[in-house]
Design a protein around this motif. Sequence first.
Motif, PDB file in Angstrom:
ATOM      1  N   GLN A 225       0.836  -1.212   0.000  1.00 18.00           N
ATOM      2  CA  GLN A 225       0.000   0.000   0.000  1.00 18.00           C
ATOM      3  C   GLN A 225       0.867   1.257   0.000  1.00 18.00           C
ATOM      4  O   GLN A 225       0.574   2.223  -0.717  1.00 18.00           O
ATOM      5  N   ARG A 226       1.935   1.229   0.792  1.00 18.29           N
ATOM      6  CA  ARG A 226       2.819   2.395   0.815  1.00 18.29           C
ATOM      7  C   ARG A 226       3.488   2.600  -0.551  1.00 18.29           C
ATOM      8  O   ARG A 226       3.652   3.748  -1.002  1.00 18.29           O
ATOM      9  N   VAL A 227       3.866   1.531  -1.185  1.00 13.68           N
ATOM     10  CA  VAL A 227       4.470   1.632  -2.518  1.00 13.68           C
ATOM     11  C   VAL A 227       3.457   2.182  -3.514  1.00 13.68           C
ATOM     12  O   VAL A 227       3.752   3.103  -4.290  1.00 13.68           O
ATOM     13  N   SER A 228       2.251   1.656  -3.492  1.00 13.49           N
ATOM     14  CA  SER A 228       1.217   2.097  -4.434  1.00 13.49           C
ATOM     15  C   SER A 228       0.880   3.575  -4.261  1.00 13.49           C
ATOM     16  O   SER A 228       0.599   4.280  -5.243  1.00 13.49           O
ATOM     17  N   ASN A 229       0.938   4.044  -3.030  1.00 17.73           N
ATOM     18  CA  ASN A 229       0.603   5.451  -2.750  1.00 17.73           C
ATOM     19  C   ASN A 229       1.593   6.435  -3.358  1.00 17.73           C
ATOM     20  O   ASN A 229       1.300   7.628  -3.478  1.00 17.73           O
ATOM     21  N   THR A 230       2.769   5.959  -3.765  1.00 20.74           N
ATOM     22  CA  THR A 230       3.757   6.853  -4.373  1.00 20.74           C
ATOM     23  C   THR A 230       3.552   7.008  -5.878  1.00 20.74           C
ATOM     24  O   THR A 230       4.243   7.797  -6.521  1.00 20.74           O
ATOM     25  N   ASN A 231       2.609   6.238  -6.432  1.00 18.62           N
ATOM     26  CA  ASN A 231       2.297   6.288  -7.872  1.00 18.62           C
ATOM     27  C   ASN A 231       3.542   6.140  -8.755  1.00 18.62           C
ATOM     28  O   ASN A 231       3.828   6.987  -9.612  1.00 18.62           O
ATOM     29  N   PRO A 232       4.268   5.044  -8.591  1.00 19.45           N
ATOM     30  CA  PRO A 232       5.477   4.853  -9.404  1.00 19.45           C
ATOM     31  C   PRO A 232       5.132   4.435 -10.834  1.00 19.45           C
ATOM     32  O   PRO A 232       4.030   3.975 -11.111  1.00 19.45           O
ATOM     33  N   ASP A 233       6.114   4.595 -11.720  1.00 17.60           N
ATOM     34  CA  ASP A 233       5.972   4.089 -13.091  1.00 17.60           C
ATOM     35  C   ASP A 233       6.334   2.608 -13.167  1.00 17.60           C
ATOM     36  O   ASP A 233       5.872   1.891 -14.061  1.00 17.60           O
ATOM     37  N   SER A 234       7.198   2.182 -12.259  1.00 19.85           N
ATOM     38  CA  SER A 234       7.655   0.788 -12.219  1.00 19.85           C
ATOM     39  C   SER A 234       7.875   0.371 -10.774  1.00 19.85           C
ATOM     40  O   SER A 234       8.245   1.194  -9.929  1.00 19.85           O
ATOM     41  N   ILE A 235       7.647  -0.901 -10.511  1.00 21.86           N
ATOM     42  CA  ILE A 235       7.884  -1.470  -9.181  1.00 21.86           C
ATOM     43  C   ILE A 235       8.894  -2.609  -9.319  1.00 21.86           C
ATOM     44  O   ILE A 235       8.726  -3.496 -10.160  1.00 21.86           O
ATOM     45  N   VAL A 236       9.928  -2.564  -8.496  1.00 24.69           N
ATOM     46  CA  VAL A 236      10.938  -3.623  -8.491  1.00 24.69           C
ATOM     47  C   VAL A 236      10.884  -4.329  -7.142  1.00 24.69           C
ATOM     48  O   VAL A 236      10.916  -3.682  -6.091  1.00 24.69           O
ATOM     49  N   ILE A 237      10.808  -5.657  -7.170  1.00 23.99           N
ATOM     50  CA  ILE A 237      10.822  -6.457  -5.949  1.00 23.99           C
ATOM     51  C   ILE A 237      12.077  -7.323  -5.977  1.00 23.99           C
ATOM     52  O   ILE A 237      12.254  -8.137  -6.887  1.00 23.99           O
ATOM     53  N   LEU A 238      12.949  -7.138  -4.998  1.00 24.84           N
ATOM     54  CA  LEU A 238      14.210  -7.878  -4.918  1.00 24.84           C
ATOM     55  C   LEU A 238      14.116  -8.797  -3.705  1.00 24.84           C
ATOM     56  O   LEU A 238      14.358  -8.381  -2.566  1.00 24.84           O
ATOM     57  N   ALA A 239      13.743 -10.052  -3.964  1.00 23.90           N
ATOM     58  CA  ALA A 239      13.450 -10.972  -2.872  1.00 23.90           C
ATOM     59  C   ALA A 239      13.466 -12.407  -3.383  1.00 23.90           C
ATOM     60  O   ALA A 239      13.575 -12.656  -4.579  1.00 23.90           O
ATOM     61  N   SER A 240      13.332 -13.336  -2.451  1.00 26.96           N
ATOM     62  CA  SER A 240      13.210 -14.744  -2.823  1.00 26.96           C
ATOM     63  C   SER A 240      11.888 -14.957  -3.546  1.00 26.96           C
ATOM     64  O   SER A 240      10.997 -14.093  -3.532  1.00 26.96           O
ATOM     65  N   SER A 241      11.735 -16.115  -4.158  1.00 33.55           N
ATOM     66  CA  SER A 241      10.505 -16.398  -4.905  1.00 33.55           C
ATOM     67  C   SER A 241       9.277 -16.361  -3.999  1.00 33.55           C
ATOM     68  O   SER A 241       8.220 -15.852  -4.389  1.00 33.55           O
ATOM     69  N   PHE A 242       9.402 -16.872  -2.770  1.00 33.12           N
ATOM     70  CA  PHE A 242       8.256 -16.870  -1.856  1.00 33.12           C
ATOM     71  C   PHE A 242       7.832 -15.445  -1.516  1.00 33.12           C
ATOM     72  O   PHE A 242       6.653 -15.091  -1.631  1.00 33.12           O
ATOM     73  N   ASP A 243       8.788 -14.628  -1.069  1.00 30.72           N
ATOM     74  CA  ASP A 243       8.441 -13.261  -0.686  1.00 30.72           C
ATOM     75  C   ASP A 243       7.947 -12.455  -1.885  1.00 30.72           C
ATOM     76  O   ASP A 243       6.998 -11.666  -1.765  1.00 30.72           O
ATOM     77  N   ALA A 244       8.566 -12.643  -3.032  1.00 34.25           N
ATOM     78  CA  ALA A 244       8.112 -11.931  -4.232  1.00 34.25           C
ATOM     79  C   ALA A 244       6.676 -12.312  -4.558  1.00 34.25           C
ATOM     80  O   ALA A 244       5.855 -11.450  -4.916  1.00 34.25           O
ATOM     81  N   ALA A 245       6.352 -13.593  -4.429  1.00 36.82           N
ATOM     82  CA  ALA A 245       4.985 -14.046  -4.698  1.00 36.82           C
ATOM     83  C   ALA A 245       3.995 -13.430  -3.720  1.00 36.82           C
ATOM     84  O   ALA A 245       2.883 -13.028  -4.108  1.00 36.82           O
ATOM     85  N   MET A 246       4.395 -13.322  -2.443  1.00 37.17           N
ATOM     86  CA  MET A 246       3.505 -12.741  -1.439  1.00 37.17           C
ATOM     87  C   MET A 246       3.232 -11.260  -1.732  1.00 37.17           C
ATOM     88  O   MET A 246       2.092 -10.785  -1.597  1.00 37.17           O
ATOM     89  N   PHE A 247       4.265 -10.527  -2.141  1.00 42.44           N
ATOM     90  CA  PHE A 247       4.052  -9.120  -2.493  1.00 42.44           C
ATOM     91  C   PHE A 247       3.156  -9.007  -3.733  1.00 42.44           C
ATOM     92  O   PHE A 247       2.267  -8.142  -3.792  1.00 42.44           O
ATOM     93  N   CYS A 248       3.383  -9.865  -4.698  1.00 40.79           N
ATOM     94  CA  CYS A 248       2.549  -9.815  -5.909  1.00 40.79           C
ATOM     95  C   CYS A 248       1.093 -10.125  -5.587  1.00 40.79           C
ATOM     96  O   CYS A 248       0.178  -9.548  -6.192  1.00 40.79           O
ATOM     97  N   GLN A 249       0.866 -11.022  -4.627  1.00 39.31           N
ATOM     98  CA  GLN A 249      -0.506 -11.322  -4.204  1.00 39.31           C
ATOM     99  C   GLN A 249      -1.195 -10.062  -3.683  1.00 39.31           C
ATOM    100  O   GLN A 249      -2.371  -9.797  -3.991  1.00 39.31           O
ATOM    101  N   GLN A 250      -0.459  -9.274  -2.914  1.00 36.25           N
ATOM    102  CA  GLN A 250      -1.045  -8.048  -2.342  1.00 36.25           C
ATOM    103  C   GLN A 250      -1.269  -6.989  -3.424  1.00 36.25           C
ATOM    104  O   GLN A 250      -2.303  -6.297  -3.411  1.00 36.25           O
ATOM    105  N   PHE A 251      -0.316  -6.836  -4.342  1.00 34.53           N
ATOM    106  CA  PHE A 251      -0.522  -5.885  -5.438  1.00 34.53           C
ATOM    107  C   PHE A 251      -1.730  -6.297  -6.279  1.00 34.53           C
ATOM    108  O   PHE A 251      -2.487  -5.440  -6.769  1.00 34.53           O
TER     109      PHE A 251
END
Length: 384
Positions: A225-251
């Motif tokens: 939510q904090r990332v989305s509130n900044t209205n970025p042009d691109s989002i980069v997630i630097l994490a393991s596959s599990f954590d990256a998947a969890m963030f993508c679930q929330q997005f």
Amino acid sequence: MLFPGKEALVIKLKKFLSGLILLIGIILTLTACIQQKPVTIGFVASLTGSTSELGVNGRNGLMMAVEEINDAGGINGRTVEVVVKDDQNDPETGLAVDQELYEDGVSFIIGHMTSNMAALSIPFVNSKDMLMINPTMSATTLFNQDDHLIGVVSPNSDQAAVIKASMVKNGGEKKVAVIYESQNLAYTGTVKDGIAREIVPLGGQIIYEEAFLSGSNPNYLDITQRVSNTNPDSIVILASSFDAAMFCQQFYKLKNQTPVYLAAWSMNNDLLLQGGGAVEGVTITSLIDLDSRIPTYTAFREKYLSKYGAEPTFAAVYTYEAAMILFDAMAEANSNDPETIKNTIIKKSTYQGLQSDIIIDGYGDASRTIYEYVVKDGQFKKAE
């Protein structure tokens, strides 16, 4: 007829010759035993916890290499044995198991698998004149160093350049938000900093970044939510596959439409299994060509699938290659001396990998092609 003195001399000479023959026989037997003593190497990686996919896949690739070399007669007639250690993705634990290997007489380590492990382990390996063959530690700071580390992986700066190029292609290099895992900061930090350097000349910048600690139950929703509130042009997630998947679930729940980019750390089947539909459309860098039809790779892939029931990941491929480079140098040099093996690897410089040649420079570093994939219909598809 022998004179009494000569007869005694002959008897003594026969006893001496018999003893000498026996001694030579013992020496030859001991020499043969020494020559046939197994070659013991260490493998150290995270085999438990959120980063274990790297370690488990790396171990699988290594054991395939060991099985292959032993089936072919070993290294100059000596079989290879592996002592496996779990570093738990903790530098202190990693150092402790490295010390255990050294105390047990092991001079060669294949590992570690995450870049944060290097800070304590490489100085120790250097101080003890051991040799570490590095499959996947790709922090840019590890390169161009005269140390006891031989690598088969490209620096993170290469991944950053590919991610930047993809952002430019999609018109999203101006305002970038980054989520990165902090325990493996040696990896995630150098990719993040590399992206920043790449986009600044283009008028871009990282407008928001937030770190999280894997395994500590991070609040994935709050961070997204904090990332989305900044209205970025691109989002980069630097994490393991599990954590990256969890963030993508929330997005996905937030109905995010901003392009999401992942680095090669996330590139394995767990991302697809854990992410499901939430990772559709995500762009990800890859250290291997999943579509390769090179015979050496297809044979490896088929054997890996049969043995482990899953597609080989970059960790499996790179660890297999790291082991084969070590075994090749040991056979060529006919030596167990780490410095000799290091110099042999560097002198040869070119090795046939599963998909392409691996070129190792004077520092023992490699630079290889980085590929780009997109998740489409639940599969990794090469980006066009």
